[in-house]
Motif scaffolding. Sequence first.
Motif, PDB file in Angstrom:
ATOM      1  N   SER A  63     179.604  20.680   3.831  1.00  0.00           N
ATOM      2  CA  SER A  63     178.643  20.670   4.925  1.00  0.00           C
ATOM      3  C   SER A  63     178.534  19.297   5.564  1.00  0.00           C
ATOM      4  CB  SER A  63     177.264  21.128   4.416  1.00  0.00           C
ATOM      5  OG  SER A  63     177.317  22.465   3.977  1.00  0.00           O
TER       6      SER A  63
ATOM      7  N   GLU B  32     181.323  19.176   8.071  1.00  0.00           N
ATOM      8  CA  GLU B  32     181.027  19.965   9.281  1.00  0.00           C
ATOM      9  C   GLU B  32     180.028  19.126  10.079  1.00  0.00           C
ATOM     10  OE1 GLU B  32     179.700  23.790   7.867  1.00  0.00           O
ATOM     11  OE2 GLU B  32     181.545  24.207   6.854  1.00  0.00           O
ATOM     12  N   ASP B  33     179.984  18.319  10.464  1.00  0.00           N
ATOM     13  CA  ASP B  33     179.507  17.426  11.536  1.00  0.00           C
ATOM     14  C   ASP B  33     180.254  16.089  11.210  1.00  0.00           C
ATOM     15  OD1 ASP B  33     178.089  16.323  13.685  1.00  0.00           O
ATOM     16  OD2 ASP B  33     176.713  16.153  13.053  1.00  0.00           O
TER      17      ASP B  33
ATOM     18  N   THR C  31     168.706  21.861  17.710  1.00  0.00           N
ATOM     19  CA  THR C  31     169.773  22.553  16.992  1.00  0.00           C
ATOM     20  C   THR C  31     171.125  22.328  17.661  1.00  0.00           C
ATOM     21  OG1 THR C  31     168.207  24.274  16.325  1.00  0.00           O
ATOM     22  CG2 THR C  31     170.541  24.783  16.115  1.00  0.00           C
ATOM     23  N   LEU C  32     172.134  22.045  16.859  1.00  0.00           N
ATOM     24  CA  LEU C  32     173.510  21.964  17.337  1.00  0.00           C
ATOM     25  C   LEU C  32     174.333  23.041  16.647  1.00  0.00           C
ATOM     26  CD1 LEU C  32     174.335  18.131  17.324  1.00  0.00           C
ATOM     27  CD2 LEU C  32     173.631  19.547  19.252  1.00  0.00           C
ATOM     28  N   PRO C  33     175.179  23.762  17.382  1.00  0.00           N
ATOM     29  CA  PRO C  33     176.022  24.768  16.738  1.00  0.00           C
ATOM     30  C   PRO C  33     177.122  24.105  15.918  1.00  0.00           C
ATOM     31  CG  PRO C  33     176.617  24.540  19.047  1.00  0.00           C
ATOM     32  CD  PRO C  33     175.401  23.677  18.840  1.00  0.00           C
ATOM     33  N   VAL C  34     177.504  24.761  14.851  1.00  0.00           N
ATOM     34  CA  VAL C  34     178.608  24.308  14.009  1.00  0.00           C
ATOM     35  C   VAL C  34     179.690  25.368  14.067  1.00  0.00           C
ATOM     36  CG1 VAL C  34     179.346  23.748  11.659  1.00  0.00           C
ATOM     37  CG2 VAL C  34     177.107  22.975  12.472  1.00  0.00           C
ATOM     38  N   THR C  35     180.898  24.979  14.475  1.00  0.00           N
ATOM     39  CA  THR C  35     182.012  25.927  14.579  1.00  0.00           C
ATOM     40  C   THR C  35     183.139  25.487  13.661  1.00  0.00           C
ATOM     41  OG1 THR C  35     182.957  24.714  16.471  1.00  0.00           O
ATOM     42  CG2 THR C  35     181.459  26.548  16.957  1.00  0.00           C
TER      43      THR C  35
ATOM     44  N   GLU D 206     176.308  27.463  10.283  1.00  0.00           N
ATOM     45  CA  GLU D 206     176.483  27.989  11.636  1.00  0.00           C
ATOM     46  C   GLU D 206     175.767  27.111  12.651  1.00  0.00           C
ATOM     47  OE1 GLU D 206     175.229  32.015  11.760  1.00  0.00           O
ATOM     48  OE2 GLU D 206     176.836  32.737  10.431  1.00  0.00           O
ATOM     49  N   GLU D 207     174.799  26.325  12.175  1.00  0.00           N
ATOM     50  CA  GLU D 207     174.076  25.394  13.013  1.00  0.00           C
ATOM     51  C   GLU D 207     173.485  24.315  12.124  1.00  0.00           C
ATOM     52  OE1 GLU D 207     171.040  27.684  14.879  1.00  0.00           O
ATOM     53  OE2 GLU D 207     169.817  27.880  13.064  1.00  0.00           O
ATOM     54  N   ASN D 208     173.134  23.226  12.729  1.00  0.00           N
ATOM     55  CA  ASN D 208     172.400  22.204  11.984  1.00  0.00           C
ATOM     56  C   ASN D 208     171.368  21.566  12.897  1.00  0.00           C
ATOM     57  OD1 ASN D 208     171.883  20.940   9.465  1.00  0.00           O
ATOM     58  ND2 ASN D 208     172.760  19.074  10.294  1.00  0.00           N
ATOM     59  N   TYR D 209     170.463  20.848  12.300  1.00  0.00           N
ATOM     60  CA  TYR D 209     169.314  20.304  13.004  1.00  0.00           C
ATOM     61  C   TYR D 209     169.417  18.779  13.039  1.00  0.00           C
ATOM     62  CZ  TYR D 209     168.083  24.897  11.294  1.00  0.00           C
ATOM     63  OH  TYR D 209     168.127  26.229  10.992  1.00  0.00           O
TER      64      TYR D 209
END
Length: 217
Positions: free
Chosen positions: A176, A179-180, A98-102, A108-111
């Motif tokens: 989404s 967001e990465d 899991t990596l946090p998403v800010t 809030e997180e992604n895998y």
Amino acid sequence: MTTDINSDGLLAVYEALQASPEGNIAVKLSTGEPGSNYLRTDLIGDLVQSFDDPTIVECNTAYGGSRANTAMHYQVAEDHGYTEIANVDIMDEDGSTTLPVTGGTNLEENYVGSHFENYDYYVVLSHFKGHSMAGYGGAIKNISIGIASSEGKAHIHSGGTGGSMWGGDQDAFLESMAEDSASLVERIESRNGLHTLEYAEDIGLGSRTYELINIDN
């Protein structure tokens, strides 16, 4: 940019970036479904092999096809010639991390593939193509859904809701990811494809205003 679309041109563009990769180097690309578009080894091979012991990395898909299963995915990578130019690692063959998403509004997180943390530097090679849901795919897709594990891909496609990856809110899916020809333009516009770039700029990922430098001059 360069108009020399060949191995030498790709090397020249990369050298112009003056990047200095160190440590365990991963080359992220899309291995491509059989019969689809993918980066050919005669174009990228010299660049990939210019790195010290590089590994081509990818994750399994969240839909059917030949890359949803790790063993079959490795076979696709071999069939497309990638194992001849580098090591290949399907990063989620041992599951997700899991990596946090800010800073985003949907996740809030992604895998991502659990092997993600094994690498110190990622070189991202992307090819531009049409996409049935996003309108088109390019660099942002390659480092968002591309690095996401199969679980993470479904999470992004559902806009972080955990619901159906096919029936989620379209803009939430496009956001989404951040967001990465006439037919391609229609596909992009009909699916609001540019919203990914607009939202990426809004959350500070980068700027849509840039200078394109032609290294052929």
